[in-house]
Design a protein around this motif. Structure first.
Motif, PDB file in Angstrom:
ATOM      1  N   ARG A   8       3.118  -9.540 -26.621  1.00 34.67           N
ATOM      2  CA  ARG A   8       3.906 -10.535 -27.372  1.00 34.67           C
ATOM      3  C   ARG A   8       3.135 -11.849 -27.493  1.00 34.67           C
ATOM      4  NH1 ARG A   8       9.589 -13.135 -25.736  1.00 34.67           N
ATOM      5  NH2 ARG A   8       9.973 -14.206 -27.677  1.00 34.67           N
ATOM      6  N   VAL A   9       2.512 -12.283 -26.398  1.00 30.67           N
ATOM      7  CA  VAL A   9       1.717 -13.521 -26.419  1.00 30.67           C
ATOM      8  C   VAL A   9       0.551 -13.376 -27.399  1.00 30.67           C
ATOM      9  CG1 VAL A   9       0.225 -15.030 -25.055  1.00 30.67           C
ATOM     10  CG2 VAL A   9       2.374 -14.197 -24.089  1.00 30.67           C
ATOM     11  N   LEU A  10      -0.110 -12.230 -27.383  1.00 30.23           N
ATOM     12  CA  LEU A  10      -1.224 -11.994 -28.298  1.00 30.23           C
ATOM     13  C   LEU A  10      -0.763 -12.012 -29.754  1.00 30.23           C
ATOM     14  CD1 LEU A  10      -3.128  -9.234 -26.314  1.00 30.23           C
ATOM     15  CD2 LEU A  10      -3.876 -11.588 -26.706  1.00 30.23           C
ATOM     16  N   GLU A  11       0.408 -11.455 -30.025  1.00 27.09           N
ATOM     17  CA  GLU A  11       0.952 -11.473 -31.386  1.00 27.09           C
ATOM     18  C   GLU A  11       1.241 -12.898 -31.828  1.00 27.09           C
ATOM     19  OE1 GLU A  11       4.366  -8.908 -31.604  1.00 27.09           O
ATOM     20  OE2 GLU A  11       3.225  -7.183 -30.906  1.00 27.09           O
ATOM     21  N   ALA A  13      -0.167 -15.647 -30.696  1.00 22.88           N
ATOM     22  CA  ALA A  13      -1.451 -16.343 -30.871  1.00 22.88           C
ATOM     23  C   ALA A  13      -2.125 -15.937 -32.169  1.00 22.88           C
ATOM     24  CB  ALA A  13      -2.366 -16.046 -29.688  1.00 22.88           C
ATOM     25  N   LYS A  14      -2.065 -14.660 -32.500  1.00 22.74           N
ATOM     26  CA  LYS A  14      -2.722 -14.197 -33.723  1.00 22.74           C
ATOM     27  C   LYS A  14      -2.006 -14.723 -34.964  1.00 22.74           C
ATOM     28  CE  LYS A  14      -4.882 -10.158 -35.712  1.00 22.74           C
ATOM     29  NZ  LYS A  14      -5.192  -8.741 -35.520  1.00 22.74           N
ATOM     30  N   LYS A  32       1.597 -18.587 -17.350  1.00 23.56           N
ATOM     31  CA  LYS A  32       0.520 -17.898 -16.636  1.00 23.56           C
ATOM     32  C   LYS A  32      -0.143 -16.822 -17.494  1.00 23.56           C
ATOM     33  CE  LYS A  32       3.258 -14.218 -14.603  1.00 23.56           C
ATOM     34  NZ  LYS A  32       3.737 -13.577 -13.396  1.00 23.56           N
ATOM     35  N   TYR A  33       0.573 -16.326 -18.497  1.00 19.99           N
ATOM     36  CA  TYR A  33       0.019 -15.274 -19.342  1.00 19.99           C
ATOM     37  C   TYR A  33      -1.179 -15.760 -20.149  1.00 19.99           C
ATOM     38  CZ  TYR A  33       3.829 -12.224 -18.072  1.00 19.99           C
ATOM     39  OH  TYR A  33       4.694 -11.438 -17.356  1.00 19.99           O
ATOM     40  N   LEU A  34      -1.211 -17.035 -20.508  1.00 18.16           N
ATOM     41  CA  LEU A  34      -2.353 -17.561 -21.255  1.00 18.16           C
ATOM     42  C   LEU A  34      -3.631 -17.471 -20.421  1.00 18.16           C
ATOM     43  CD1 LEU A  34      -0.756 -20.696 -22.927  1.00 18.16           C
ATOM     44  CD2 LEU A  34      -1.456 -18.572 -24.040  1.00 18.16           C
ATOM     45  N   TYR A  51      -5.449 -22.285 -26.818  1.00 21.21           N
ATOM     46  CA  TYR A  51      -5.999 -20.931 -26.840  1.00 21.21           C
ATOM     47  C   TYR A  51      -5.902 -20.357 -28.239  1.00 21.21           C
ATOM     48  CZ  TYR A  51      -5.366 -21.197 -21.769  1.00 21.21           C
ATOM     49  OH  TYR A  51      -5.418 -21.575 -20.452  1.00 21.21           O
ATOM     50  N   THR A  52      -6.843 -19.488 -28.584  1.00 18.63           N
ATOM     51  CA  THR A  52      -6.795 -18.796 -29.868  1.00 18.63           C
ATOM     52  C   THR A  52      -7.028 -17.308 -29.635  1.00 18.63           C
ATOM     53  OG1 THR A  52      -9.164 -19.110 -30.271  1.00 18.63           O
ATOM     54  CG2 THR A  52      -7.667 -20.762 -31.198  1.00 18.63           C
ATOM     55  N   HIS A  53      -6.540 -16.540 -30.572  1.00 15.97           N
ATOM     56  CA  HIS A  53      -6.803 -15.105 -30.560  1.00 15.97           C
ATOM     57  C   HIS A  53      -8.186 -14.912 -31.159  1.00 15.97           C
ATOM     58  CE1 HIS A  53      -6.501 -10.866 -31.571  1.00 15.97           C
ATOM     59  NE2 HIS A  53      -5.465 -10.799 -30.757  1.00 15.97           N
ATOM     60  N   PRO A  54      -9.004 -14.036 -30.587  1.00 14.63           N
ATOM     61  CA  PRO A  54     -10.367 -13.851 -31.112  1.00 14.63           C
ATOM     62  C   PRO A  54     -10.408 -13.430 -32.585  1.00 14.63           C
ATOM     63  CG  PRO A  54     -10.144 -12.782 -28.986  1.00 14.63           C
ATOM     64  CD  PRO A  54      -8.775 -13.247 -29.387  1.00 14.63           C
ATOM     65  N   ASP A  55      -9.379 -12.754 -33.066  1.00 15.81           N
ATOM     66  CA  ASP A  55      -9.341 -12.293 -34.453  1.00 15.81           C
ATOM     67  C   ASP A  55      -8.660 -13.272 -35.406  1.00 15.81           C
ATOM     68  OD1 ASP A  55     -10.575  -9.986 -33.577  1.00 15.81           O
ATOM     69  OD2 ASP A  55      -8.696  -8.875 -33.405  1.00 15.81           O
ATOM     70  N   ALA A  56      -8.132 -14.370 -34.867  1.00 10.54           N
ATOM     71  CA  ALA A  56      -7.412 -15.327 -35.706  1.00 10.54           C
ATOM     72  C   ALA A  56      -8.387 -16.135 -36.552  1.00 10.54           C
ATOM     73  CB  ALA A  56      -6.568 -16.258 -34.853  1.00 10.54           C
ATOM     74  N   ASN A  57      -7.986 -16.431 -37.762  1.00 13.11           N
ATOM     75  CA  ASN A  57      -8.781 -17.267 -38.658  1.00 13.11           C
ATOM     76  C   ASN A  57      -8.348 -18.706 -38.426  1.00 13.11           C
ATOM     77  OD1 ASN A  57     -10.398 -18.242 -40.648  1.00 13.11           O
ATOM     78  ND2 ASN A  57      -9.147 -17.506 -42.331  1.00 13.11           N
ATOM     79  N   VAL A  58      -9.127 -19.448 -37.635  1.00 17.26           N
ATOM     80  CA  VAL A  58      -8.754 -20.789 -37.208  1.00 17.26           C
ATOM     81  C   VAL A  58      -9.773 -21.791 -37.701  1.00 17.26           C
ATOM     82  CG1 VAL A  58      -8.284 -22.240 -35.201  1.00 17.26           C
ATOM     83  CG2 VAL A  58      -7.710 -19.816 -35.136  1.00 17.26           C
TER      84      VAL A  58
END
Length: 64
Positions: A8-11, A13-14, A32-34, A51-58
């Protein structure tokens, strides 16, 4: 394999591009999940508390 909460956190973030601990507070998820996902290599730490998701376009202005 990430837990349901980690997924859920990854979703979040993405879809958001970047995520801060306060964003998880609003969702009722422990901060703590981050840190856990960062140490597992599933999130990138781009600035203190950001924090960012590695696949996110930021963009480079994400923290502003």
């Amino acid at each position: 394999m990430p837990s349901e909460t980690e997924r859920r956190v990854l979703e979040i973030a993405k879809s958001a591009g970047a995520i801060r601990p306060r964003d998880l507070d609003l969702c009722g998820i422990d901060r703590k999940y981050l840190n856990s996902l960062f140490h597992k290599g599933l999130l990138d730490l781009v600035d203190w508390g950001l924090y960012t998701h590695p696949d996110a376009n930021v963009s480079s202005n994400v923290g502003l």
